[in-house]
Design a protein around this motif. Structure first.
Motif, PDB file in Angstrom:
ATOM      1  N   LEU A 151      14.532  35.543 -14.544  1.00 49.80           N
ATOM      2  CA  LEU A 151      14.290  34.529 -13.534  1.00 49.80           C
ATOM      3  C   LEU A 151      13.039  33.675 -14.076  1.00 49.80           C
ATOM      4  N   GLY A 152      13.175  32.239 -13.972  1.00 40.11           N
ATOM      5  CA  GLY A 152      12.041  31.272 -14.359  1.00 40.11           C
ATOM      6  C   GLY A 152      11.031  31.419 -13.396  1.00 40.11           C
ATOM      7  N   ASP A 153      10.069  30.496 -13.778  1.00 39.10           N
ATOM      8  CA  ASP A 153       8.730  30.286 -12.837  1.00 39.10           C
ATOM      9  C   ASP A 153       9.043  29.642 -11.345  1.00 39.10           C
ATOM     10  N   ALA A 154      10.033  28.737 -11.549  1.00 37.28           N
ATOM     11  CA  ALA A 154      10.420  28.006 -10.504  1.00 37.28           C
ATOM     12  C   ALA A 154      11.610  28.674  -9.404  1.00 37.28           C
ATOM     13  N   ASP A 155      12.033  29.919  -9.729  1.00 39.81           N
ATOM     14  CA  ASP A 155      13.034  30.685  -9.332  1.00 39.81           C
ATOM     15  C   ASP A 155      12.600  31.442  -7.967  1.00 39.81           C
ATOM     16  N   GLY A 156      11.339  31.372  -7.577  1.00 37.28           N
ATOM     17  CA  GLY A 156      10.966  31.904  -6.542  1.00 37.28           C
ATOM     18  C   GLY A 156      10.306  33.392  -6.848  1.00 37.28           C
ATOM     19  N   GLY A 157       9.966  34.057  -5.720  1.00 38.19           N
ATOM     20  CA  GLY A 157       9.306  35.443  -5.882  1.00 38.19           C
ATOM     21  C   GLY A 157      10.141  36.367  -5.687  1.00 38.19           C
ATOM     22  N   ALA A 158       9.818  37.489  -5.102  1.00 36.00           N
ATOM     23  CA  ALA A 158      10.423  38.739  -5.146  1.00 36.00           C
ATOM     24  C   ALA A 158      11.425  38.892  -4.097  1.00 36.00           C
ATOM     25  N   LEU A 159      11.305  38.266  -2.917  1.00 37.44           N
ATOM     26  CA  LEU A 159      12.119  38.032  -1.974  1.00 37.44           C
ATOM     27  C   LEU A 159      13.311  37.129  -2.375  1.00 37.44           C
ATOM     28  N   THR A 160      13.058  36.153  -2.917  1.00 39.04           N
ATOM     29  CA  THR A 160      14.276  35.476  -3.363  1.00 39.04           C
ATOM     30  C   THR A 160      15.081  35.988  -4.504  1.00 39.04           C
ATOM     31  N   ALA A 161      14.278  36.652  -5.402  1.00 32.34           N
ATOM     32  CA  ALA A 161      15.211  37.545  -6.303  1.00 32.34           C
ATOM     33  C   ALA A 161      15.831  38.515  -5.859  1.00 32.34           C
ATOM     34  N   GLY A 162      15.352  39.094  -4.707  1.00 32.29           N
ATOM     35  CA  GLY A 162      16.305  40.257  -3.935  1.00 32.29           C
ATOM     36  C   GLY A 162      17.513  39.700  -3.320  1.00 32.29           C
ATOM     37  N   LEU A 163      17.516  38.614  -2.797  1.00 32.65           N
ATOM     38  CA  LEU A 163      18.484  37.551  -2.277  1.00 32.65           C
ATOM     39  C   LEU A 163      19.467  37.414  -3.460  1.00 32.65           C
ATOM     40  N   TRP A 164      19.106  37.006  -4.603  1.00 35.16           N
ATOM     41  CA  TRP A 164      19.856  36.608  -5.674  1.00 35.16           C
ATOM     42  C   TRP A 164      20.496  37.923  -6.219  1.00 35.16           C
ATOM     43  N   GLY A 165      19.964  39.136  -6.254  1.00 36.54           N
ATOM     44  CA  GLY A 165      20.435  40.287  -6.836  1.00 36.54           C
ATOM     45  C   GLY A 165      21.747  40.452  -5.880  1.00 36.54           C
ATOM     46  N   VAL A 166      21.645  40.224  -4.604  1.00 36.05           N
ATOM     47  CA  VAL A 166      22.898  40.641  -4.140  1.00 36.05           C
ATOM     48  C   VAL A 166      24.297  39.821  -4.652  1.00 36.05           C
ATOM     49  N   VAL A 167      24.037  38.608  -5.071  1.00 40.36           N
ATOM     50  CA  VAL A 167      24.919  37.874  -5.817  1.00 40.36           C
ATOM     51  C   VAL A 167      25.276  38.263  -6.899  1.00 40.36           C
ATOM     52  N   ALA A 168      24.333  38.678  -7.711  1.00 39.79           N
ATOM     53  CA  ALA A 168      24.656  39.483  -9.178  1.00 39.79           C
ATOM     54  C   ALA A 168      25.279  40.602  -8.725  1.00 39.79           C
ATOM     55  N   GLY A 169      25.214  41.331  -7.879  1.00 42.51           N
ATOM     56  CA  GLY A 169      26.047  42.706  -7.665  1.00 42.51           C
ATOM     57  C   GLY A 169      27.321  42.282  -7.491  1.00 42.51           C
ATOM     58  N   VAL A 170      27.538  41.518  -6.657  1.00 44.91           N
ATOM     59  CA  VAL A 170      28.994  40.763  -6.284  1.00 44.91           C
ATOM     60  C   VAL A 170      29.718  40.299  -7.715  1.00 44.91           C
ATOM     61  N   GLY A 171      29.115  39.397  -8.421  1.00 48.60           N
ATOM     62  CA  GLY A 171      29.481  39.230  -9.638  1.00 48.60           C
ATOM     63  C   GLY A 171      29.908  40.374 -10.432  1.00 48.60           C
ATOM     64  N   VAL A 172      29.239  41.594 -10.450  1.00 51.06           N
ATOM     65  CA  VAL A 172      29.612  42.847 -11.142  1.00 51.06           C
ATOM     66  C   VAL A 172      30.974  43.195 -10.685  1.00 51.06           C
ATOM     67  N   GLY A 173      30.943  43.372  -9.436  1.00 48.54           N
ATOM     68  CA  GLY A 173      32.310  43.636  -8.529  1.00 48.54           C
ATOM     69  C   GLY A 173      33.415  42.566  -8.905  1.00 48.54           C
ATOM     70  N   VAL A 174      33.109  41.140  -9.146  1.00 49.65           N
ATOM     71  CA  VAL A 174      34.236  40.573  -9.548  1.00 49.65           C
ATOM     72  C   VAL A 174      34.884  40.613 -10.979  1.00 49.65           C
ATOM     73  N   LEU A 175      33.752  40.775 -11.878  1.00 46.62           N
ATOM     74  CA  LEU A 175      34.165  41.187 -13.410  1.00 46.62           C
ATOM     75  C   LEU A 175      34.942  42.335 -13.424  1.00 46.62           C
ATOM     76  N   CYS A 176      34.451  43.688 -12.583  1.00 45.94           N
ATOM     77  CA  CYS A 176      35.175  44.760 -12.677  1.00 45.94           C
ATOM     78  C   CYS A 176      36.438  44.612 -11.931  1.00 45.94           C
ATOM     79  N   GLY A 177      36.410  43.911 -11.032  1.00 42.96           N
ATOM     80  CA  GLY A 177      37.885  43.783 -10.314  1.00 42.96           C
ATOM     81  C   GLY A 177      39.004  43.175 -11.303  1.00 42.96           C
ATOM     82  N   LEU A 178      38.431  42.116 -12.267  1.00 40.49           N
ATOM     83  CA  LEU A 178      39.206  41.517 -13.150  1.00 40.49           C
ATOM     84  C   LEU A 178      39.751  42.473 -14.258  1.00 40.49           C
ATOM     85  N   TRP A 179      38.667  43.326 -14.615  1.00 39.83           N
ATOM     86  CA  TRP A 179      38.931  44.177 -15.852  1.00 39.83           C
ATOM     87  C   TRP A 179      40.013  45.211 -15.292  1.00 39.83           C
TER      88      TRP A 179
END
Length: 398
Positions: free
Chosen positions: A322-350
């Motif tokens: 994450l860059g300097d303009a992408d927020g702090g720890a709380l924002t990163a945690g919310l985007w972490g949920v999105v990244a985890g969902v992305g892992v599920g999507v890629l694994c489902g396609l696999w």
């Protein structure tokens, strides 16, 4: 490939007004044909070498070349109609090799000619797609036999989709347009993509390790399968090679096991953390990784932690990217949920592309359920990625 082409005098960029090398379209055509020619020659040569191990002489060269072509088609989503029923199972390691070749075919031309913009990239991609699809259609007609007829439409569509995805990815990556495209999405697009890919690869590596441990645990069973086919004969060596090509498929099955739904090897064999049902399976050395009894093995219980591990990896990568303009720890945690969902999507396609069928009867369904596996991994990885991304982001800003 790009550096090799750049060394050729007729292909090197010249000064304004000088005559340059072949046009991008011709280069794209040459590199695309080279992927199929080199791939088929390498696969055919491997099969010929394997056949020489047979004391009875093995298959003739023509039959080995036909078998190489059929494997090439299966790797791209093709289907063979055998007397026992349809065979539709892509050896994903070979699929990855074809995809890498097509990606480099398009990407090397884009990098060499320094192309940019939608028009030039689309023209290069069109050449790659059309030529690879036409070559696949010709190959399907050439290797089809009455005893193993090729489903032409499925083979052509599979080659078309693979060429579009792999060639497009290579062209976009080498042109530098991928970064701009990712930045168009709301939020930290590039960081999310890298985190999801890292989590998926981490899960795939762990699942492959589970398969390896299971094989080592029953190495005697694998040895019996090999020795039962003649030890160093063509049949044994060929099935060992096929097992290697199917390792990514086995990793996808373990993803289903780790996520909870389990996986099938035909109607008679089902493996999950809730129970094991054993039936007749193909005589592949890879099948020695299956449980020997109806009891759920300890390794299966331990594998349930793997989606969490994938989420942790995705979260750590996201927090650091994450860059300097992408927020702090709380924002990163919310985007972490999105990244985890992305892992599920890629694994489902696999899991989706790893499954298939090996006939009409007891082996009509092989693999894990893609939708259930993807949803389960998305939920587990998303929950694990949120705190990992928050902590990683907090530490990176200290």
């Amino acid at each position: 490939m790009t550096s090799l082409l750049a060394r050729l005098p007729t292909l090197a960029p010249g000064a304004p007004g000088e005559r340059r090398g072949p046009a991008a379209g011709w280069l794209a055509a040459a590199t695309t044909l080279a992927v199929s020619v080199v791939g088929l020659l390498g696969l055919g040569l491997a099969l010929v070498v394997v056949q020489t191990l047979d004391p009875d002489g093995g298959l003739p060269v023509g039959s080995s070349a036909r078998l190489a072509g059929q494997l090439w088609l299966l790797a791209q989503g093709g289907e063979l109609e055998l007397p026992s029923g349809p065979l539709r199972l892509a050896p994903l390691l070979l699929t990855a090799g074809v995809a890498w070749g097509l990606s480099r075919a398009a990407g090397s031309v884009v990098a060499l000619r320094e192309l940019s913009g939608p028009g030039p990239l689309a023209r290069v991609l069109a050449v790659v797609v059309v030529l690879h699809t036409a070559a696949t259609a010709a190959l399907a007609l050439a290797v089809s036999t009455p005893g193993a007829s090729v489903a032409l439409l499925r083979s052509v569509l599979g080659a078309l989709v693979l060429a579009v995805l792999a060639g497009g990815l290579g062209a976009v990556r080498e042109s530098g347009a991928g970064a701009g495209l990712a930045d168009r999405f709301p939020g930290p697009g590039r960081a999310l993509v890298r985190a999801a890919v890292a989590g998926t690869l981490a899960l795939a590596a762990c699942c492959t390790a589970v398969v390896s441990v299971a094989l080592v645990d029953d190495v005697d069973g694998a040895g019996r399968l090999v020795s039962g086919l003649g030890g160093a004969s063509a049949g044994a060596a060929g099935l060992v090679g096929l097992s290697v090509l199917l390792l990514p498929n086995a990793a996808a099955a373990v993803m289903g096991l780790a996520a909870g739904p389990g996986f099938l090897v035909g109607a008679g064999t089902f493996v999950s953390t809730g129970g094991v049902t054993l039936g007749s399976v193909p005589a592949l050395p890879l099948m020695a990784a299956l449980p020997d009894t109806q009891a759920v093995p300890l390794l299966a219980f331990l594998a349930q932690a793997l989606p969490v591990v994938a989420g942790l990896v995705a979260g750590l990568v996201l927090g650091r990217r994450l860059g300097d303009a992408d927020g702090g720890a709380l924002t990163a945690g919310l985007w972490g949920v999105v990244a985890g969902v992305g892992v599920g999507v890629l694994c489902g396609l696999w899991v989706l592309v790893a499954g298939g069928r090996l006939g009409d009867a007891g082996l009509a369904e092989v693999g894990a359920p893609a939708l259930a596996t993807g949803l389960s991994i998305a939920a587990q990885a998303g929950i694990a990625a949120a705190p990992a991304a928050a902590v990683s982001r907090w530490r990176s800003r200290r």
